[in-house]
Write an enzyme that holds these catalytic residues in place. Structure first.
Site, short mmCIF file in Angstrom:
data_model
loop_
_atom_site.label_atom_id
_atom_site.label_comp_id
_atom_site.label_asym_id
_atom_site.label_seq_id
_atom_site.Cartn_x
_atom_site.Cartn_y
_atom_site.Cartn_z
N TYR A 1 21.21 74.10 2.27
CA TYR A 1 21.19 75.56 2.37
C TYR A 1 21.49 76.01 3.80
O TYR A 1 22.37 75.45 4.44
CB TYR A 1 19.83 76.12 1.89
CG TYR A 1 19.44 75.57 0.56
CD1 TYR A 1 20.25 75.82 -0.56
CD2 TYR A 1 18.31 74.80 0.38
CE1 TYR A 1 19.91 75.31 -1.80
CE2 TYR A 1 17.97 74.29 -0.86
CZ TYR A 1 18.77 74.56 -1.94
OH TYR A 1 18.45 74.05 -3.15
N VAL B 1 13.41 71.42 -3.57
CA VAL B 1 12.12 71.95 -3.15
C VAL B 1 10.93 71.12 -3.63
O VAL B 1 9.79 71.41 -3.29
CB VAL B 1 11.91 73.45 -3.54
CG1 VAL B 1 12.84 74.36 -2.77
CG2 VAL B 1 12.01 73.66 -5.03
N LYS C 1 21.56 69.20 -8.75
CA LYS C 1 22.84 69.94 -8.66
C LYS C 1 24.01 69.00 -8.33
O LYS C 1 25.15 69.30 -8.65
CB LYS C 1 22.73 71.05 -7.60
CG LYS C 1 21.69 72.12 -7.98
CD LYS C 1 21.42 73.07 -6.81
CE LYS C 1 20.35 74.10 -7.15
NZ LYS C 1 19.98 74.95 -6.01
N TYR D 1 19.52 75.15 -16.52
CA TYR D 1 19.23 75.07 -15.08
C TYR D 1 17.77 74.69 -14.82
O TYR D 1 17.48 73.77 -14.03
CB TYR D 1 19.58 76.40 -14.41
CG TYR D 1 19.22 76.43 -12.95
CD1 TYR D 1 19.94 75.68 -12.03
CD2 TYR D 1 18.12 77.14 -12.50
CE1 TYR D 1 19.59 75.67 -10.69
CE2 TYR D 1 17.76 77.14 -11.16
CZ TYR D 1 18.50 76.39 -10.26
OH TYR D 1 18.14 76.36 -8.95
N SER E 1 16.60 70.69 -6.79
CA SER E 1 18.02 70.95 -6.51
C SER E 1 18.87 69.70 -6.31
O SER E 1 20.09 69.80 -6.25
CB SER E 1 18.15 71.84 -5.28
OG SER E 1 17.86 73.15 -5.64
#
Ligand code: GLU
Length: 309
Positions: free
Chosen positions: A243, A261, A67, A191, A64
């Site tokens: 998150y 992760v 991103k 993605y 992530s």
């Protein structure tokens, strides 16, 4: 002030001795086999110094953290139009939650939860084939890290595709609401591949310089994005980068950061440093246990919190 090299060395030594390391992500089979006993840290400073310790040159799956780079690219491509398709609010929900999407009519809360990043990948496909979008992501990361060696790990991308039922559900859901405008398999192809980019702490810290140095690779150096854009991306990292653990990270570390992760975290101390840490063991929110702890120690020793006067 403490000497940075000494602090970084001490942190690496302390982290390698820690027994409590969390758990390696197992829902992506290819990541489940990564040895947990690794820890790396890299810090780049405005004078161009790069301080490394532990497993700082070992590539890992950035997941992530990608991103942050796709958000930068999508904003460059379609500008503030992006905010019609994705919000800017912390979610308070797990990274792959579908519940909130229903309440909010398919508009993801922010670009760093999975649904938000999938919407950003869709935006990147405007006028481009998936291969071109992936090419531009890789080119951008190689440019900002100054390293042509950064690559995508096809095995990780395949592994994630094979088990990406939740991400597929999120994408289909958003497509049903018209938030995604391209075929779901194209969007997810982008993605899953962006998440499968492999980088070392050294490469990642270098790649984060434009966020730490007001949009530039070094103070006064070549501009990558405007100062305002760098500041806004950093604001989202602080509020949404971990998150439903974002509040805790801000409380403990006080720096904008983005976790993945794979166990990496990219953090920035504006004007002072771009920092990457990596240790594959995660906490229950999907954030690296030792990575967060190392950043907490570093920020405290160097007094680098964005909330410090
Ligand atoms: N590729 C991962 C997923 O979609 C990214 C999650 C993360 O790194 O936090 O589940």
């Amino acid at each position: 002030m403490a000497h940075l090299e000494t602090v970084v060395g001490e942190i690496a030594a302390e982290m390698s001795a820690r027994a409590e390391r969390g758990t390696v992500a197992s829902y992506i089979p290819k990541l489940a086999g990564v040895p947990i006993d690794q820890f790396g840290i890299a810090v780049t400073t405005p004078d161009g110094a790069v301080i490394l310790a532990g497993d700082a040159t070992v590539p890992f799956s950035i997941q992530s953290i990608s991103k942050v780079f796709t958000l930068t690219l999508a904003l460059g491509q379609i500008g503030d139009e992006l905010w019609k398709r994705v919000g800017k609010e912390p979610s308070g929900n797990p990274f792959n939650s579908i519940v909130q999407l229903e309440h909010e009519h398919g508009i993801p809360r922010n670009p760093f939860i999975n649904a938000g990043a999938i919407a950003v990948a869709d935006a990147m496909l405007s006028g481009h084939q998936p291969r071109e979008a992936l090419g531009s992501i890789l080119r951008f990361i190689r440019f900002v890290s100054g390293d042509e060696g950064v690559s995508m790990d096809e095995d990780v991308a395949r592994s994630e595709k094979e088990t990406g039922f939740l991400n597929t559900a999120l994408a289909n859901y958003m497509r049903a609401f018209g938030v995604l405008q391209h075929p779901v398999d194209h969007v997810l192809g982008v993605y899953f591949h962006q998440c499968a980019i492999a980088m070392s702490c050294e490469q990642l810290a270098l790649a984060g310089r434009y966020l730490a140095f007001s949009g530039r690779l070094s103070p006064g150096g070549p501009s990558v994005v405007s100062e305002e854009r760098a500041r806004r991306i950093a604001a989202l990292m602080l509020t949404c980068g971990h998150y439903d653990g974002s509040g805790d990270f801000a409380f403990r570390v006080g720096l904008p950061g983005k976790s993945g992760v794979g166990g990496g975290i990219l953090a920035i101390a504006p004007g002072k440093a771009s920092i990457a840490v990596w240790s594959p063991g995660l906490d229950r929110h999907g954030n690296s246990v030792l990575g967060s702890l190392a950043l907490e120690h570093l920020a405290k020793a160097m007094r680098w919190s964005v909330f410090a006067g």
